[in-house]
Design an enzyme around this catalytic site. Structure first.
Site, mmCIF file in Angstrom:
data_model
loop_
_atom_site.group_PDB
_atom_site.id
_atom_site.type_symbol
_atom_site.label_atom_id
_atom_site.label_comp_id
_atom_site.label_asym_id
_atom_site.label_seq_id
_atom_site.Cartn_x
_atom_site.Cartn_y
_atom_site.Cartn_z
ATOM 1 C CE LYS A 189 -1.965 2.907 2.738
ATOM 2 N NZ LYS A 189 -1.964 4.129 1.895
ATOM 3 C CD GLU A 264 13.446 0.479 9.353
ATOM 4 O OE1 GLU A 264 13.929 1.450 9.968
ATOM 5 O OE2 GLU A 264 14.011 -0.622 9.299
ATOM 6 C CB CYS A 298 13.141 8.730 8.242
ATOM 7 S SG CYS A 298 14.178 7.675 7.255
ATOM 8 C CD GLU A 396 10.018 12.593 11.569
ATOM 9 O OE1 GLU A 396 8.941 12.038 11.823
ATOM 10 O OE2 GLU A 396 10.944 12.024 10.967
HETATM 11 P P1 NAP Z 1 2.398 8.093 7.871
HETATM 12 O O1 NAP Z 1 1.319 9.088 7.969
HETATM 13 O O2 NAP Z 1 2.738 7.296 9.057
HETATM 14 O O3 NAP Z 1 1.992 7.146 6.670
HETATM 15 C C1 NAP Z 1 2.805 6.095 6.217
HETATM 16 C C2 NAP Z 1 1.942 5.061 5.547
HETATM 17 O O4 NAP Z 1 1.053 4.475 6.500
HETATM 18 C C3 NAP Z 1 1.041 5.627 4.446
HETATM 19 O O5 NAP Z 1 0.936 4.671 3.430
HETATM 20 C C4 NAP Z 1 -0.259 5.805 5.186
HETATM 21 O O6 NAP Z 1 -1.380 5.855 4.357
HETATM 22 C C5 NAP Z 1 -0.285 4.580 6.062
HETATM 23 N N1 NAP Z 1 -1.179 4.668 7.216
HETATM 24 C C6 NAP Z 1 -1.636 5.783 7.848
HETATM 25 N N2 NAP Z 1 -2.439 5.437 8.874
HETATM 26 C C7 NAP Z 1 -2.498 4.086 8.901
HETATM 27 C C8 NAP Z 1 -3.157 3.136 9.736
HETATM 28 N N3 NAP Z 1 -3.918 3.506 10.766
HETATM 29 N N4 NAP Z 1 -2.975 1.824 9.476
HETATM 30 C C9 NAP Z 1 -2.193 1.422 8.456
HETATM 31 N N5 NAP Z 1 -1.557 2.281 7.629
HETATM 32 C C10 NAP Z 1 -1.689 3.593 7.851
HETATM 33 O O7 NAP Z 1 3.754 8.746 7.402
HETATM 34 P P2 NAP Z 1 3.981 9.744 6.209
HETATM 35 O O8 NAP Z 1 3.475 11.075 6.619
HETATM 36 O O9 NAP Z 1 3.505 9.163 4.938
HETATM 37 O O10 NAP Z 1 5.596 9.743 6.146
HETATM 38 C C11 NAP Z 1 6.379 10.515 6.983
HETATM 39 C C12 NAP Z 1 6.887 9.734 8.169
HETATM 40 O O11 NAP Z 1 7.564 8.565 7.771
HETATM 41 C C13 NAP Z 1 7.893 10.503 8.983
HETATM 42 O O12 NAP Z 1 7.606 10.388 10.350
HETATM 43 C C14 NAP Z 1 9.217 9.832 8.683
HETATM 44 O O13 NAP Z 1 10.196 9.971 9.647
HETATM 45 C C15 NAP Z 1 8.806 8.425 8.462
HETATM 46 N N6 NAP Z 1 9.796 7.729 7.623
HETATM 47 C C16 NAP Z 1 10.611 6.818 8.211
HETATM 48 C C17 NAP Z 1 11.580 6.167 7.467
HETATM 49 C C18 NAP Z 1 12.477 5.125 8.088
HETATM 50 O O14 NAP Z 1 13.042 4.347 7.363
HETATM 51 N N7 NAP Z 1 12.625 5.068 9.377
HETATM 52 C C19 NAP Z 1 11.693 6.454 6.101
HETATM 53 C C20 NAP Z 1 10.847 7.392 5.532
HETATM 54 C C21 NAP Z 1 9.890 8.025 6.314
HETATM 55 P P3 NAP Z 1 -1.935 7.296 3.887
HETATM 56 O O15 NAP Z 1 -0.899 7.847 3.010
HETATM 57 O O16 NAP Z 1 -3.172 7.006 3.191
HETATM 58 O O17 NAP Z 1 -2.119 8.116 5.128
#
Ligand code: NAP
Ligand code: MG
Length: 492
Positions: A189, A264, A298, A396
């Site tokens: 997804k 992650e 991240c 963050e």
């Molecule tokens: P996010 O809001 O957590 O969303 C990530 C993914 O999870 C999206 O596909 C999102 O779908 C989905 N999602 C949201 N709510 C969910 C739920 N309740 N159940 C299952 N899936 C769900 O993060 P983002 O805003 O896209 O990305 C930014 C974040 O990612 C930052 O905090 C960053 O640090 C972190 N990140 C971490 C790494 C690492 O390797 N550690 C790498 C890159 C990014 P939707 O898009 O439809 O909301």
């Protein structure tokens, strides 16, 4: 490639069981070009029923002899073929990423396309190197009976992969490449903001020869499609990259269901400059650490710790770089920084900058979002000379916002760097070998860089300490994440 031609050829359906499909409800949602705010496509809004269909396809494919009993060398060849196809379609994929995510075309080509090919080729090699061990058991009972044990690593099964929007193609490949190398099948997804390259990736995998159902893509919202994927009983493992907030929800659900999970998550990575470091090198290093991919990384180096005597010089240098960066469409060659991914994210970042200012941070560069078209925020440097407890120090931002702080002795800097709920990345800038070794030992982070930042490699394990996650991606460690150990015991 012309944008018009690209737009005319965008795949706007989910890819399930080797076919393009709509959501059963017929619902769709819009995806945008963040550089203009214009809608570029409508994609299916998958829900629990669509997710169940994709999982059924992945389960059937997993159980089929065509995949399960496929020789590892054949899996390896398929992964290598997919890497070749990604390169062959490199311009198209990079342009799609620029159009939908906003990053510069050259970056997209090098990092998303080039990185994806590299990760696939590295992981392809593991397909033929998954091994167990043979053990002489220590207990001999009843007398006269001997035992020999052995272990095998078997694929964990059907994997749910949920990825964010910052590196849409590369993050998807980070999940699917090891999962497929280990013999799992996948339902992916993508983030709602950036689904387009994931759909194309699944189509290319099918073209490479992966059997139908081995890689499926469901588009939709996190709270519906994502949540349905995580709690479905036929998912064996969840691998998630995204925010710590969502990671907690997913981790809790997987805990209740005793489902394997890798997380992650977020970061607030410190950059620590030591007194001996050439200020010019520190300035360039700190600017790259935070402004790379517009800070939507991240491991972005978002907290800068500087010796007090060099604070003004280095902060001034980073601010000058921030002020000089040319913002614009990722398709323009002159662009050095693109937009943020969405209007919502731009507003969040702008709100956090405003909060930092209100709490007493001194904005020395940037500090504003654009009112015009596109979701731009100027690269921002906040000087926090008096070390006030700004939210920007702990939370963050996931955008181009740096907060800089002075320190008087290195213990104080290490303590401040470690005072964070996160522990994903960190960098130390020095030419003194003993200082570098001491600091890499003391800093609480999954990756500590010395004289570089944000450098990742398929061979090097990556993941977080503390609230930055659970588990490691890449390297040898990844095989454990997508396989189960099976012990086999012979009596003789
Ligand atoms: P996010 O809001 O957590 O969303 C990530 C993914 O999870 C999206 O596909 C999102 O779908 C989905 N999602 C949201 N709510 C969910 C739920 N309740 N159940 C299952 N899936 C769900 O993060 P983002 O805003 O896209 O990305 C930014 C974040 O990612 C930052 O905090 C960053 O640090 C972190 N990140 C971490 C790494 C690492 O390797 N550690 C790498 C890159 C990014 P939707 O898009 O439809 O909301
Ligand atoms: Mg989201």
């Amino acid at each position: 490639m012309q944008v018009k031609e690209l737009l005319a050829n965008i795949r706007t359906k989910m890819f399930v069981g080797g076919r393009f499909v709509d959501a059963h409800s017929g619902k769709t949602f819009a995806v945008f070009n963040p550089a203009t705010g214009a809608e570029i496509a409508q994609v299916p809004e998958g829900d629990a029923e669509d997710v169940a269909g994709a999982i059924a396809s992945a389960r059937t494919a997993f159980e089929s002899n065509e995949w399960r009993r496929m020789a590892p060398a054949t899996r390896e060849r398929l992964l290598l073929k997919l890497a070749d196809l990604i390169e062959q379609h490199g311009d198209e994929l990079a342009a799609l990423e620029t159009l939908n995510q906003g990053k510069q075309f050259g970056f997209a080509k090098m990092l998303e396309v080039g990185g994806s090919a590299q990760w696939l080729r590295y992981m392809a090699g593991w397909a033929t190197k998954i091994e167990g061990s043979t053990l002489d058991l220590s207990i001999g009972f009843p007398p006269g009976v001997q035992y020999q044990g052995s272990t095998r690593r078997v694929p964990v099964g059907v994997v749910a992969a949920i990825v964010p929007w910052n590196f849409p193609l590369l993050m998807a490949v980070w999940k699917i490449a090891p999962a497929l190398a280990c013999g799992c099948t996948v339902v992916l997804k993508p983030a709602e903001e950036t689904p387009l390259t994931a759909i194309r990736l699944a189509e290319l995998a099918f073209e490479a020869g992966f059997p139908a159902g081995v890689l499926n893509v469901v588009t939709g919202q996190g709270e519906t499609a994502g949540a349905a994927l995580v709690r479905h009983p036929d998912i064996d493992k969840v691998t998630f990259t995204g925010s710590t907030e969502v990671g907690r929800i997913i981790g809790a659900q997987c805990g209740r269901d005793i489902r394997r999970v890798s997380l992650e998550l977020g970061g607030k990575s410190p950059v620590i400059v030591l007194d001996d470091c050439d200020p010019r090198k520190a300035i360039e290093g700190a600017a790259n650490a935070i402004f790379f991919n517009h800070g939507q990384v991240c491991t972005a180096g978002s907290r800068l710790y500087l010796p007090r005597s060099k604070f003004s010089e280095i902060v001034g240098g980073v601010a000058a770089i921030a002020d000089s960066l040319v913002l614009g469409s990722g398709f323009e060659e002159t662009t050095q920084m693109g937009p943020l991914v969405s209007a919502r994210h731009r507003d969040k970042v702008a709100g956090m900058i405003a909060e930092g200012r209100a709490q007493g941070g001194e904005i020395v560069a940037g500090g504003r979002a654009f009112d015009g078209e596109g979701f731009f925020v100027r690269p921002t440097v906040v000087a926090n000379e008096r070390r006030k407890p700004l939210s920007l120090v702990n939370e963050e931002v996931f955008g181009p916002v740096l907060v800089a702080m002075p320190y008087d002795d290195i213990d104080e800097a290490v303590h401040a760097a470690n005072t964070s709920e996160y522990g994903l990345g960190a960098s130390v800038w020095t030419n003194q070998l003993d200082s570098a070794l001491r600091l890499t030992d003391r800093i609480e982070a999954g990756t500590v860089w010395v004289n570089t930042h944000n450098m990742l490699d398929p061979a090097m394990p990556f993941g977080g300490f503390k609230s930055s996650g659970v588990g490691r991606e890449h390297g040898r460690a990844i095989i454990d994440a997508y396989t189960e150990t099976k012990s086999i015991c012979f009596a003789y």
